[in-house]
Design a protein around this motif. Structure first.
Motif, PDB file in Angstrom:
ATOM      1  N   LEU A 143       0.826  -1.213   0.000  1.00 34.56           N
ATOM      2  CA  LEU A 143       0.000   0.000   0.000  1.00 34.56           C
ATOM      3  C   LEU A 143       0.860   1.263   0.000  1.00 34.56           C
ATOM      4  O   LEU A 143       0.516   2.263   0.618  1.00 34.56           O
ATOM      5  N   GLY A 144       1.990   1.198  -0.715  1.00 33.86           N
ATOM      6  CA  GLY A 144       2.778   2.391  -0.941  1.00 33.86           C
ATOM      7  C   GLY A 144       2.111   3.261  -1.992  1.00 33.86           C
ATOM      8  O   GLY A 144       0.916   3.118  -2.282  1.00 33.86           O
ATOM      9  N   ALA A 145       2.879   4.157  -2.595  1.00 28.40           N
ATOM     10  CA  ALA A 145       2.310   5.068  -3.598  1.00 28.40           C
ATOM     11  C   ALA A 145       1.699   4.307  -4.768  1.00 28.40           C
ATOM     12  O   ALA A 145       0.586   4.616  -5.223  1.00 28.40           O
ATOM     13  N   THR A 162      -9.246  -5.253  -1.004  1.00 26.24           N
ATOM     14  CA  THR A 162      -8.682  -5.244   0.345  1.00 26.24           C
ATOM     15  C   THR A 162      -7.174  -5.139   0.209  1.00 26.24           C
ATOM     16  O   THR A 162      -6.547  -5.941  -0.481  1.00 26.24           O
ATOM     17  N   GLY A 163      -6.603  -4.142   0.856  1.00 24.19           N
ATOM     18  CA  GLY A 163      -5.167  -3.927   0.784  1.00 24.19           C
ATOM     19  C   GLY A 163      -4.476  -4.396   2.050  1.00 24.19           C
ATOM     20  O   GLY A 163      -5.031  -4.303   3.148  1.00 24.19           O
ATOM     21  N   VAL A 171      -5.896   4.049   3.387  1.00 21.22           N
ATOM     22  CA  VAL A 171      -6.043   4.541   2.021  1.00 21.22           C
ATOM     23  C   VAL A 171      -7.528   4.800   1.780  1.00 21.22           C
ATOM     24  O   VAL A 171      -8.337   3.871   1.918  1.00 21.22           O
ATOM     25  N   PRO A 172      -7.913   6.020   1.460  1.00 22.27           N
ATOM     26  CA  PRO A 172      -9.328   6.324   1.238  1.00 22.27           C
ATOM     27  C   PRO A 172      -9.960   5.384   0.214  1.00 22.27           C
ATOM     28  O   PRO A 172      -9.405   5.140  -0.853  1.00 22.27           O
ATOM     29  N   GLY A 173     -11.107   4.830   0.561  1.00 23.56           N
ATOM     30  CA  GLY A 173     -11.848   3.966  -0.337  1.00 23.56           C
ATOM     31  C   GLY A 173     -11.470   2.498  -0.288  1.00 23.56           C
ATOM     32  O   GLY A 173     -12.108   1.675  -0.940  1.00 23.56           O
ATOM     33  N   LEU A 174     -10.432   2.164   0.500  1.00 22.41           N
ATOM     34  CA  LEU A 174      -9.997   0.770   0.566  1.00 22.41           C
ATOM     35  C   LEU A 174     -10.094   0.243   1.990  1.00 22.41           C
ATOM     36  O   LEU A 174      -9.876   0.973   2.957  1.00 22.41           O
ATOM     37  N   GLN A 175     -10.401  -1.050   2.102  1.00 20.16           N
ATOM     38  CA  GLN A 175     -10.245  -1.729   3.376  1.00 20.16           C
ATOM     39  C   GLN A 175      -8.772  -2.090   3.507  1.00 20.16           C
ATOM     40  O   GLN A 175      -8.194  -2.716   2.620  1.00 20.16           O
ATOM     41  N   CYS A 176      -8.136  -1.677   4.600  1.00 19.51           N
ATOM     42  CA  CYS A 176      -6.697  -1.875   4.766  1.00 19.51           C
ATOM     43  C   CYS A 176      -6.425  -2.713   6.006  1.00 19.51           C
ATOM     44  O   CYS A 176      -6.918  -2.408   7.098  1.00 19.51           O
TER      45      CYS A 176
END
Length: 311
Positions: A143-145, A162-163, A171-176
């Motif tokens: 989940l880097g750039a 899912t990250g 990260v906006p919009g992602l489940q992390c």
């Protein structure tokens, strides 16, 4: 006062980099002397570097304020004991855009079943529609750039993304998720697995026999990150068993990939020649110039490598 910048990248790339860097320095209002060699290494203020360039020993460059990498990956230089200057990894818009386009294109290829239509023009009518993107689960490791941009692009197409990263990210919009339990939860039941982790001792063979058993049967693996993230023998076995349906690979333990490697002839493997995210001189030069301007203005440089973490 002029700033002395030493270009220490590959000789083949000097042609496109020279005008790109010159324009970028001018746009940042910098007075720069850009050279490829110097009589006194101690006079160099900044080194623009790639592992394919001429410098292996950084000891003589006692006045250098930073070494700015032309590559996103720094594993080939971060362990260099002579490198005592701050090391800055390459993060630029061109790299990100290229990676998003490569990953999105190959995910859509497998999601839509395009190979079946492209390769089987045999007169047989096959009116089978694929599921919608919202019905597909994507496991994104890294989940880097680059990973964040890829995840957000796929989420915008309604894929369930899912990250996962070793340390916690948002990260906006992602489940992390993060940590060992997070890795298992991210991979379990995934239809696509995308590898964009940095290469560290902790990420080598992150996709192995155990972790490849977690996605849904027939899942697709895409690796545009680093070759050693995958245990090659375990992947070949998972492909033969049908646990993994296809692997699209852009990076390998040995590059170029040897002609005799089984990946080349495997019907469930797509090989691309490390082109998913190429450093482009025009956008890379902008990132380098912006960082040097920040340093000269007394601001912290962006994307400085944490030596302990390796990226």
């Amino acid at each position: 006062m002029s700033v002395l910048v030493l270009y220490a990248g590959s000789a083949e790339q000097w042609g496109p980099y020279r005008p790109a860097l010159t324009r970028a320095f001018e746009a940042e209002g910098l007075d720069v002397e850009l050279v490829t060699e110097v009589e006194d290494p101690a006079t160099v203020d900044y080194i623009v570097h790639s592992p394919s360039g001429p410098i292996r020993d950084f000891t003589p460059y006692t006045g250098a304020k930073a070494v700015l990498s032309l590559w996103a990956g720094v594993e080939e230089i971060v362990g260099n004991a002579t490198l005592t200057q701050p090391l800055v990894r390459m993060v630029d818009a061109g790299l990100t855009e290229g990676m998003v386009e490569w990953v999105t294109g190959h995910v859509l290829r497998h999601h839509l079943g395009m190979d079946d239509h492209i390769l089987n023009q045999d007169g047989t009518w096959r009116p089978v529609a694929p599921p919608l993107a919202r019905q597909r689960r994507v496991a994104l490791l890294g989940l880097g750039a680059l990973g964040s941009a890829v995840g957000q692009a796929l989420a915008a197409l309604n894929f369930q993304v899912t990250g996962w990263s070793r340390s916690a990210h948002e990260v906006p919009g992602l489940q992390c998720l993060s940590g060992d339990e997070g890795l298992e939860a991210t991979l379990k039941g995934a239809d696509f697995v995308i590898l964009l982790l940095p290469l560290t001792p902790q990420t080598i063979d992150v996709m192995n026999a155990r972790t490849m058993a977690l996605p849904t049967r027939g899942a697709v693996i895409l690796n545009p990150g680093r070759g050693p993230l995958i245990d090659d023998a375990a992947l070949l076995k998972a492909l033969e068993d049908g646990q993994i349906g296809h692997a699209t690979l852009d990076v390998f333990r040995t590059e170029p990939l040897p002609p005799e490697h089984p990946f080349w002839a495997h019907p469930k493997v797509t090989v691309t020649p490390h082109i998913a995210s190429e450093t482009r001189p025009v956008t890379a030069a902008l990132a380098i110039a912006a960082n040097i301007r920040r340093s000269e203005d007394g601001e912290p440089m962006m994307h400085v490598v944490d030596r302990a973490r390796g990226y």
